[in-house]
Design an enzyme around this catalytic site. Structure first.
Site, PDB file in Angstrom:
ATOM      1  N   HIS A 263      -0.539   3.840   1.762  1.00 30.02           N
ATOM      2  CA  HIS A 263      -0.246   4.856   0.756  1.00 30.02           C
ATOM      3  C   HIS A 263       1.183   4.743   0.235  1.00 30.02           C
ATOM      4  O   HIS A 263       2.117   4.585   1.025  1.00 30.02           O
ATOM      5  CB  HIS A 263      -0.478   6.257   1.339  1.00 30.02           C
ATOM      6  CG  HIS A 263      -1.873   6.494   1.795  1.00 30.02           C
ATOM      7  ND1 HIS A 263      -2.261   6.282   3.107  1.00 30.02           N
ATOM      8  CD2 HIS A 263      -2.971   6.881   1.115  1.00 30.02           C
ATOM      9  CE1 HIS A 263      -3.551   6.557   3.210  1.00 30.02           C
ATOM     10  NE2 HIS A 263      -4.005   6.917   2.017  1.00 30.02           N
TER      11      HIS A 263
ATOM     12  N   GLY B 253      -9.758  10.203   1.246  1.00 32.38           N
ATOM     13  CA  GLY B 253     -10.929   9.680   1.944  1.00 32.38           C
ATOM     14  C   GLY B 253     -12.160   9.558   1.081  1.00 32.38           C
ATOM     15  O   GLY B 253     -13.193   9.061   1.551  1.00 32.38           O
TER      16      GLY B 253
ATOM     17  N   ASP C 282       2.136   3.670   7.082  1.00 33.09           N
ATOM     18  CA  ASP C 282       0.774   3.172   7.296  1.00 33.09           C
ATOM     19  C   ASP C 282       0.485   1.911   6.493  1.00 33.09           C
ATOM     20  O   ASP C 282      -0.532   1.248   6.703  1.00 33.09           O
ATOM     21  CB  ASP C 282      -0.264   4.260   6.993  1.00 33.09           C
ATOM     22  CG  ASP C 282      -0.294   4.710   5.533  1.00 33.09           C
ATOM     23  OD1 ASP C 282       0.380   4.079   4.687  1.00 33.09           O
ATOM     24  OD2 ASP C 282      -0.988   5.700   5.239  1.00 33.09           O
TER      25      ASP C 282
ATOM     26  N   ASN D  29     -11.685   3.250  -0.795  1.00 31.90           N
ATOM     27  CA  ASN D  29     -12.322   3.596   0.481  1.00 31.90           C
ATOM     28  C   ASN D  29     -13.661   2.898   0.651  1.00 31.90           C
ATOM     29  O   ASN D  29     -14.086   2.633   1.785  1.00 31.90           O
ATOM     30  CB  ASN D  29     -12.477   5.113   0.596  1.00 31.90           C
ATOM     31  CG  ASN D  29     -11.153   5.789   0.868  1.00 31.90           C
ATOM     32  OD1 ASN D  29     -10.436   5.438   1.796  1.00 31.90           O
ATOM     33  ND2 ASN D  29     -10.804   6.762   0.044  1.00 31.90           N
TER      34      ASN D  29
ATOM     35  N   SER E 244      -7.076   9.413  -1.981  1.00 30.44           N
ATOM     36  CA  SER E 244      -5.760   9.781  -1.456  1.00 30.44           C
ATOM     37  C   SER E 244      -4.610   9.318  -2.345  1.00 30.44           C
ATOM     38  O   SER E 244      -3.544   9.932  -2.357  1.00 30.44           O
ATOM     39  CB  SER E 244      -5.578   9.219  -0.045  1.00 30.44           C
ATOM     40  OG  SER E 244      -5.746   7.805  -0.038  1.00 30.44           O
TER      41      SER E 244
END
Length: 231
Positions: A208, A95, A205, A124, A58
């Protein structure tokens, strides 16, 4: 290599990074699970220019950003301004784990005239608590496949916090410089240096980068990429 990693932990904030991962891990895993079910898409090559494949998750795909805010787009603009004749291909999949990257790397390298790969995977794997040893093997295979096609690799490192346990932290963090040494590829220790934990540069979040964070990430990458470029 351990001294390099220790220096980076001081810069980023040793304890703060632990809190950051612990707080965000669960939500990020949910995002990863959802995103990995989406079909893999690699933009078609637009020209016969030598290509730089931005290969990652991402952070590469530009999660939560517009296309023009993503680092591959910004890197293209940077290269153009500096007089480099490369086409940057965004091969980021939100992801994606190192295993997912291994499964699709050959397709991404089939763009034609690929000269450089920016490899930014592993975040991830960390958020899911996957085996650092397996991640290292996956990344090693990706590098081997790239080098088999005479593609130069810039490997982007990630950091693991103390909350993962001393053994996990050590194995995960050291996997990246170890791979760079083993395969003799270019290496940047931490792709989010100067960005992680700073609310000014991250989306709500906390994981990111926002548009300004993506610009900083682009500068980080460009500094390490520049020695591989040719005019």
């Amino acid at each position: 290599m351990l001294s390099v990693c220790k220096k980076i932990f001081v810069v980023v904030g040793f304890l703060s990074l632990a809190v950051f991962i612990a707080a965000c891990g669960t939500e990020a895993s949910k995002i990863s699970d959802r995103k990995q079910k989406e079909p893999v898409k690699v933009p078609p090559a637009a020209s016969d220019k030598p290509k730089i494949v931005a290969f990652g998750d991402s952070l590469t795909a530009g999660f939560g950003l517009t296309e023009k805010e993503s680092y591959p787009y910004l890197l293209q603009q940077k290269l153009n301004a500096e007089g480099y004749n490369y086409e940057v291909v965004n091969a980021g999949v939100s992801g994606d784990t190192s295993q997912g990257g291994l499964e699709r790397v050959e397709w991404s390298l089939e763009q034609g005239n690929v000269e450089i790969m920016i490899l930014a995977l592993g975040g991830n794997d960390l958020l899911r608590g996957l085996s650092p040893a397996q991640m290292k093997r996956n990344l090693s295979e990706i590098i081997k496949k790239a080098k088999a096609k005479n593609v130069k690799v810039l490997l982007c490192g990630m950091l693991a916090p103390p909350t993962m346990g001393e053994k996990y932290q050590r194995e995960f963090t050291n996997a990246f410089p170890d791979l760079a040494d083993e395969h003799e590829v270019a290496f940047m220790p931490f792709i989010l240096e100067g960005i992680a934990l700073d609310r000014r540069y991250n989306q709500p979040d906390g994981i990111h980068p926002n548009a300004e964070g993506a610009r900083l990430m682009t500068e980080n990458i460009y500094k390490s990429l520049k020695p591989l470029l040719e005019k």
